[in-house]
Design a protein around this motif. Structure first.
Motif, PDB file in Angstrom:
ATOM      1  N   GLN A 163       1.255   1.134 -10.399  1.00 21.35           N
ATOM      2  CA  GLN A 163       0.111   0.220 -10.378  1.00 21.35           C
ATOM      3  C   GLN A 163       0.349  -0.988 -11.279  1.00 21.35           C
ATOM      4  N   ARG A 164       0.904  -0.740 -12.446  1.00 16.13           N
ATOM      5  CA  ARG A 164       1.182  -1.832 -13.374  1.00 16.13           C
ATOM      6  C   ARG A 164       2.229  -2.792 -12.820  1.00 16.13           C
ATOM      7  N   LEU A 165       3.062  -2.294 -11.904  1.00 15.86           N
ATOM      8  CA  LEU A 165       4.085  -3.133 -11.279  1.00 15.86           C
ATOM      9  C   LEU A 165       3.557  -3.875 -10.058  1.00 15.86           C
ATOM     10  N   GLY A 166       2.290  -3.653  -9.714  1.00 13.95           N
ATOM     11  CA  GLY A 166       1.686  -4.399  -8.626  1.00 13.95           C
ATOM     12  C   GLY A 166       1.552  -3.673  -7.312  1.00 13.95           C
ATOM     13  N   PHE A 167       1.947  -2.416  -7.254  1.00 12.77           N
ATOM     14  CA  PHE A 167       1.776  -1.650  -6.025  1.00 12.77           C
ATOM     15  C   PHE A 167       0.311  -1.227  -5.899  1.00 12.77           C
ATOM     16  N   ASN A 168      -0.193  -1.166  -4.692  1.00 15.27           N
ATOM     17  CA  ASN A 168      -1.567  -0.785  -4.409  1.00 15.27           C
ATOM     18  C   ASN A 168      -1.580   0.681  -3.984  1.00 15.27           C
ATOM     19  N   LEU A 169      -1.865   1.578  -4.929  1.00 10.98           N
ATOM     20  CA  LEU A 169      -1.861   3.005  -4.617  1.00 10.98           C
ATOM     21  C   LEU A 169      -3.155   3.403  -3.921  1.00 10.98           C
ATOM     22  N   VAL A 170      -3.002   4.113  -2.799  1.00  8.63           N
ATOM     23  CA  VAL A 170      -4.160   4.611  -2.067  1.00  8.63           C
ATOM     24  C   VAL A 170      -4.469   6.025  -2.550  1.00  8.63           C
ATOM     25  N   ASN A 228      -2.759  14.294   4.407  1.00  8.12           N
ATOM     26  CA  ASN A 228      -3.447  13.707   3.248  1.00  8.12           C
ATOM     27  C   ASN A 228      -2.770  12.426   2.760  1.00  8.12           C
ATOM     28  N   LEU A 229      -1.446  12.404   2.760  1.00  7.86           N
ATOM     29  CA  LEU A 229      -0.725  11.219   2.302  1.00  7.86           C
ATOM     30  C   LEU A 229      -0.920  10.039   3.249  1.00  7.86           C
ATOM     31  N   GLN A 230      -1.009  10.290   4.530  1.00  5.78           N
ATOM     32  CA  GLN A 230      -1.076   9.215   5.522  1.00  5.78           C
ATOM     33  C   GLN A 230      -2.504   8.872   5.938  1.00  5.78           C
ATOM     34  N   ASN A 231      -3.478   9.596   5.411  1.00  8.37           N
ATOM     35  CA  ASN A 231      -4.879   9.429   5.778  1.00  8.37           C
ATOM     36  C   ASN A 231      -5.416   8.015   5.558  1.00  8.37           C
ATOM     37  N   LYS A 232      -4.978   7.343   4.518  1.00  7.62           N
ATOM     38  CA  LYS A 232      -5.487   6.011   4.177  1.00  7.62           C
ATOM     39  C   LYS A 232      -4.551   4.885   4.646  1.00  7.62           C
ATOM     40  N   ALA A 233      -3.688   5.176   5.614  1.00  8.12           N
ATOM     41  CA  ALA A 233      -2.776   4.205   6.228  1.00  8.12           C
ATOM     42  C   ALA A 233      -1.899   3.443   5.234  1.00  8.12           C
ATOM     43  N   PRO A 234      -1.121   4.165   4.424  1.00 10.46           N
ATOM     44  CA  PRO A 234      -0.216   3.463   3.510  1.00 10.46           C
ATOM     45  C   PRO A 234       0.955   2.851   4.284  1.00 10.46           C
ATOM     46  N   GLU A 235       1.600   1.877   3.659  1.00  5.52           N
ATOM     47  CA  GLU A 235       2.807   1.290   4.243  1.00  5.52           C
ATOM     48  C   GLU A 235       4.013   2.190   4.011  1.00  5.52           C
ATOM     49  N   ARG A 244       0.854  -1.199   0.000  1.00 10.60           N
ATOM     50  CA  ARG A 244       0.000   0.000   0.000  1.00 10.60           C
ATOM     51  C   ARG A 244       0.888   1.246   0.000  1.00 10.60           C
ATOM     52  N   VAL A 245       0.732   2.052  -1.054  1.00 12.01           N
ATOM     53  CA  VAL A 245       1.598   3.204  -1.271  1.00 12.01           C
ATOM     54  C   VAL A 245       0.767   4.462  -1.504  1.00 12.01           C
ATOM     55  N   ALA A 246       1.155   5.536  -0.833  1.00  6.84           N
ATOM     56  CA  ALA A 246       0.603   6.858  -1.132  1.00  6.84           C
ATOM     57  C   ALA A 246       1.647   7.572  -1.981  1.00  6.84           C
ATOM     58  N   PHE A 247       1.258   8.040  -3.153  1.00  9.55           N
ATOM     59  CA  PHE A 247       2.217   8.703  -4.040  1.00  9.55           C
ATOM     60  C   PHE A 247       2.058  10.211  -3.961  1.00  9.55           C
ATOM     61  N   HIS A 248       3.188  10.883  -3.714  1.00  9.35           N
ATOM     62  CA  HIS A 248       3.233  12.345  -3.757  1.00  9.35           C
ATOM     63  C   HIS A 248       3.816  12.735  -5.111  1.00  9.35           C
ATOM     64  N   SER A 249       2.994  13.327  -5.947  1.00  6.85           N
ATOM     65  CA  SER A 249       3.465  13.796  -7.246  1.00  6.85           C
ATOM     66  C   SER A 249       4.054  15.188  -7.076  1.00  6.85           C
ATOM     67  N   PRO A 250       5.364  15.327  -7.245  1.00  9.30           N
ATOM     68  CA  PRO A 250       6.016  16.623  -7.051  1.00  9.30           C
ATOM     69  C   PRO A 250       5.526  17.680  -8.046  1.00  9.30           C
ATOM     70  N   CYS A 251       5.649  18.919  -7.641  1.00  5.95           N
ATOM     71  CA  CYS A 251       5.269  20.032  -8.516  1.00  5.95           C
ATOM     72  C   CYS A 251       6.043  19.981  -9.831  1.00  5.95           C
ATOM     73  N   THR A 252       7.310  19.564  -9.772  1.00  6.57           N
ATOM     74  CA  THR A 252       8.124  19.479 -10.988  1.00  6.57           C
ATOM     75  C   THR A 252       7.519  18.489 -11.974  1.00  6.57           C
ATOM     76  N   LEU A 253       6.987  17.390 -11.473  1.00  6.94           N
ATOM     77  CA  LEU A 253       6.387  16.368 -12.333  1.00  6.94           C
ATOM     78  C   LEU A 253       5.030  16.819 -12.855  1.00  6.94           C
ATOM     79  N   GLN A 254       4.213  17.406 -11.970  1.00  7.87           N
ATOM     80  CA  GLN A 254       2.862  17.822 -12.348  1.00  7.87           C
ATOM     81  C   GLN A 254       2.853  19.051 -13.248  1.00  7.87           C
TER      82      GLN A 254
END
Length: 129
Positions: free
Chosen positions: A42-49, A82-89, A18-28
């Motif tokens: 996701q395609r690699l099998g990680f469960n994004l929250v 916000n990143l930790q709200n859904k209890a990511p690993e 279970r992963v929470a992804f922070h998309s940096p401003c540089t990327l967005q």
């Protein structure tokens, strides 16, 4: 590069982490690649929250955390809530500055997404060379 590849051949051992992804401003905003890393993970099998207000800055922004420390810390608190709200690993990001900034107060590990991919490879040795 990975977005165009057949990732099924990588045979990664992500275990549905279970992963929470922070998309940096540089990327967005700079590269305009919103969703690109998330799709690969996701395609690699990680469960994004889901992350509320995912588009908001973490407060690092280059030297912003040095020049505007009060605002930077408030942005950090908001982002981590916000990143930790859904209890990511763990929390993943694509910017080393964001990674270091988030790690100062996160309750779970914060890693660069490519390190996560490397760690899931069956041949990864974990050496720091």
């Amino acid at each position: 590069v990975l977005a165009r590849e057949d990732l099924s051949k990588m045979n990664l051992l992500s275990g549905g982490q279970r992963v929470a992804f922070h998309s940096p401003c540089t990327l967005q905003h700079g590269l305009q690649l919103s969703g690109a890393v998330e799709s690969v993970l996701q395609r690699l099998g990680f469960n994004l929250v889901a992350v509320d207000d995912a588009h908001l800055c973490c407060g690092s922004a280059g030297i912003y955390s040095l020049l505007q420390p009060g605002i930077s810390q408030q942005l950090l608190r908001n982002k981590l809530a916000n990143l930790q709200n859904k209890a990511p690993e763990l929390i993943a990001t694509a910017n080393i500055g964001c990674q270091l900034h988030l790690a100062t107060a996160a309750s779970v590990p914060v890693k660069h997404w490519l390190v996560m991919v490397a760690e899931c490879m069956p041949t990864y040795s974990g050496s720091s060379t």
